[in-house]
Design a protein around this motif. Sequence first.
Motif, mmCIF file in Angstrom:
data_model
loop_
_atom_site.group_PDB
_atom_site.id
_atom_site.type_symbol
_atom_site.label_atom_id
_atom_site.label_comp_id
_atom_site.label_asym_id
_atom_site.label_seq_id
_atom_site.Cartn_x
_atom_site.Cartn_y
_atom_site.Cartn_z
ATOM 1 N N ILE A 32 16.880 98.616 76.403
ATOM 2 C CA ILE A 32 17.143 100.046 76.468
ATOM 3 C C ILE A 32 15.922 100.734 77.073
ATOM 4 O O ILE A 32 14.807 100.221 77.006
ATOM 5 C CB ILE A 32 17.457 100.665 75.086
ATOM 6 N N GLU A 33 16.164 101.883 77.656
ATOM 7 C CA GLU A 33 15.101 102.694 78.237
ATOM 8 C C GLU A 33 15.081 104.042 77.522
ATOM 9 O O GLU A 33 16.112 104.695 77.417
ATOM 10 C CB GLU A 33 15.367 102.879 79.730
ATOM 11 N N VAL A 34 13.910 104.417 77.011
ATOM 12 C CA VAL A 34 13.745 105.670 76.274
ATOM 13 C C VAL A 34 12.818 106.562 77.093
ATOM 14 O O VAL A 34 11.681 106.178 77.383
ATOM 15 C CB VAL A 34 13.148 105.424 74.871
ATOM 16 N N THR A 35 13.297 107.758 77.456
ATOM 17 C CA THR A 35 12.502 108.689 78.258
ATOM 18 C C THR A 35 12.256 109.953 77.459
ATOM 19 O O THR A 35 13.180 110.518 76.867
ATOM 20 C CB THR A 35 13.234 109.043 79.570
ATOM 21 N N ARG A 36 10.985 110.381 77.435
ATOM 22 C CA ARG A 36 10.603 111.623 76.753
ATOM 23 C C ARG A 36 9.603 112.368 77.617
ATOM 24 O O ARG A 36 8.869 111.772 78.395
ATOM 25 C CB ARG A 36 9.953 111.331 75.409
ATOM 26 N N GLU A 37 9.549 113.685 77.435
ATOM 27 C CA GLU A 37 8.550 114.510 78.104
ATOM 28 C C GLU A 37 7.850 115.370 77.069
ATOM 29 O O GLU A 37 8.487 115.942 76.188
ATOM 30 C CB GLU A 37 9.203 115.380 79.167
ATOM 31 N N THR A 38 6.521 115.402 77.148
ATOM 32 C CA THR A 38 5.717 116.190 76.226
ATOM 33 C C THR A 38 4.527 116.767 76.974
ATOM 34 O O THR A 38 3.840 116.024 77.675
ATOM 35 C CB THR A 38 5.200 115.331 75.047
ATOM 36 N N ALA A 39 4.276 118.055 76.834
ATOM 37 C CA ALA A 39 3.097 118.730 77.387
ATOM 38 C C ALA A 39 2.877 118.420 78.863
ATOM 39 O O ALA A 39 1.761 118.202 79.300
ATOM 40 C CB ALA A 39 1.860 118.376 76.567
ATOM 41 N N GLY A 40 3.949 118.377 79.634
ATOM 42 C CA GLY A 40 3.839 118.157 81.073
ATOM 43 C C GLY A 40 3.766 116.710 81.503
ATOM 44 O O GLY A 40 3.693 116.419 82.692
ATOM 45 N N SER A 41 3.760 115.782 80.569
ATOM 46 C CA SER A 41 3.703 114.360 80.892
ATOM 47 C C SER A 41 5.040 113.700 80.568
ATOM 48 O O SER A 41 5.757 114.127 79.676
ATOM 49 C CB SER A 41 2.587 113.683 80.097
ATOM 50 N N LYS A 42 5.341 112.646 81.310
ATOM 51 C CA LYS A 42 6.612 111.940 81.132
ATOM 52 C C LYS A 42 6.332 110.503 80.706
ATOM 53 O O LYS A 42 5.465 109.836 81.261
ATOM 54 C CB LYS A 42 7.408 111.943 82.435
ATOM 55 N N PHE A 43 7.092 110.020 79.731
ATOM 56 C CA PHE A 43 6.930 108.699 79.162
ATOM 57 C C PHE A 43 8.255 107.953 79.246
ATOM 58 O O PHE A 43 9.267 108.447 78.758
ATOM 59 C CB PHE A 43 6.511 108.785 77.687
ATOM 60 N N VAL A 44 8.240 106.777 79.854
ATOM 61 C CA VAL A 44 9.433 105.941 79.928
ATOM 62 C C VAL A 44 9.073 104.599 79.299
ATOM 63 O O VAL A 44 8.176 103.902 79.762
ATOM 64 C CB VAL A 44 9.903 105.741 81.379
ATOM 65 N N GLN A 45 9.767 104.257 78.218
ATOM 66 C CA GLN A 45 9.510 102.999 77.523
ATOM 67 C C GLN A 45 10.761 102.138 77.579
ATOM 68 O O GLN A 45 11.858 102.601 77.275
ATOM 69 C CB GLN A 45 9.120 103.241 76.071
ATOM 70 N N THR A 46 10.563 100.879 77.974
ATOM 71 C CA THR A 46 11.665 99.920 78.004
ATOM 72 C C THR A 46 11.453 98.922 76.873
ATOM 73 O O THR A 46 10.389 98.308 76.767
ATOM 74 C CB THR A 46 11.715 99.187 79.356
ATOM 75 N N VAL A 47 12.459 98.790 76.019
ATOM 76 C CA VAL A 47 12.412 97.861 74.892
ATOM 77 C C VAL A 47 13.430 96.761 75.181
ATOM 78 O O VAL A 47 14.614 97.042 75.339
ATOM 79 C CB VAL A 47 12.753 98.564 73.560
ATOM 80 N N SER A 48 12.936 95.522 75.250
ATOM 81 C CA SER A 48 13.794 94.388 75.582
ATOM 82 C C SER A 48 13.834 93.394 74.431
ATOM 83 O O SER A 48 12.807 93.129 73.800
ATOM 84 C CB SER A 48 13.261 93.657 76.818
ATOM 85 N N LEU A 49 15.002 92.841 74.199
ATOM 86 C CA LEU A 49 15.194 91.771 73.222
ATOM 87 C C LEU A 49 15.827 90.605 73.957
ATOM 88 O O LEU A 49 16.816 90.784 74.675
ATOM 89 C CB LEU A 49 16.110 92.219 72.087
ATOM 90 N N SER A 50 15.252 89.405 73.788
ATOM 91 C CA SER A 50 15.815 88.254 74.481
ATOM 92 C C SER A 50 15.922 87.067 73.536
ATOM 93 O O SER A 50 15.179 86.957 72.572
ATOM 94 C CB SER A 50 14.974 87.885 75.701
ATOM 95 N N GLN A 51 16.851 86.213 73.844
ATOM 96 C CA GLN A 51 17.073 84.998 73.067
ATOM 97 C C GLN A 51 16.839 83.820 73.997
ATOM 98 O O GLN A 51 17.633 83.560 74.887
ATOM 99 C CB GLN A 51 18.492 84.960 72.507
ATOM 100 N N ALA A 52 15.732 83.131 73.804
ATOM 101 C CA ALA A 52 15.435 81.941 74.592
ATOM 102 C C ALA A 52 15.971 80.715 73.854
ATOM 103 O O ALA A 52 16.503 80.826 72.751
ATOM 104 C CB ALA A 52 13.930 81.821 74.818
ATOM 105 N N MET A 53 15.775 79.559 74.420
ATOM 106 C CA MET A 53 16.289 78.334 73.791
ATOM 107 C C MET A 53 15.578 78.020 72.483
ATOM 108 O O MET A 53 16.160 77.430 71.584
ATOM 109 C CB MET A 53 16.161 77.162 74.748
ATOM 110 N N VAL A 54 14.305 78.395 72.349
ATOM 111 C CA VAL A 54 13.555 78.035 71.146
ATOM 112 C C VAL A 54 13.174 79.224 70.276
ATOM 113 O O VAL A 54 12.798 79.050 69.131
ATOM 114 C CB VAL A 54 12.275 77.249 71.508
ATOM 115 N N ALA A 55 13.234 80.432 70.776
ATOM 116 C CA ALA A 55 12.794 81.576 69.973
ATOM 117 C C ALA A 55 13.369 82.877 70.513
ATOM 118 O O ALA A 55 13.797 82.957 71.647
ATOM 119 C CB ALA A 55 11.268 81.664 69.980
ATOM 120 N N SER A 56 13.350 83.873 69.665
ATOM 121 C CA SER A 56 13.712 85.220 70.074
ATOM 122 C C SER A 56 12.435 85.972 70.399
ATOM 123 O O SER A 56 11.384 85.703 69.820
ATOM 124 C CB SER A 56 14.451 85.950 68.954
ATOM 125 N N ALA A 57 12.510 86.916 71.304
ATOM 126 C CA ALA A 57 11.315 87.669 71.675
ATOM 127 C C ALA A 57 11.683 89.116 71.954
ATOM 128 O O ALA A 57 12.791 89.431 72.381
ATOM 129 C CB ALA A 57 10.668 87.059 72.912
#
Length: 88
Positions: A32-57
């Motif tokens: 998912i991508e979360v976008t926010r703006e505060t005090a004239g600045s813009k912040f875009v955060q991408t949160v990723s969840l993945s399932q590999a063969m041996v572990a989740s990350a």
Amino acid sequence: MDWEQEQAAPKAYVSGPAQIKIVEDGPVRAAIEVTRETAGSKFVQTVSLSQAMVASASSFGNVIDWNTRESSLKATFPLTVSNQMATL
């Protein structure tokens, strides 16, 4: 930046309404991508969840367009998670 400024408490936190959109929705990874703006600045955060063969990350990516005058940006990650036995 001097030591007192570096140790000072934040003046404000990135808040306000967030725009959230799904940017990846596959069988082994979602993001998912979360976008926010505060005090004239813009912040875009991408949160990723993945399932590999041996572990989740999970991963976090940040893109920041910093336009807030006379302020420094400080990232904090307060966690309230505990686990007696962590594994991969």
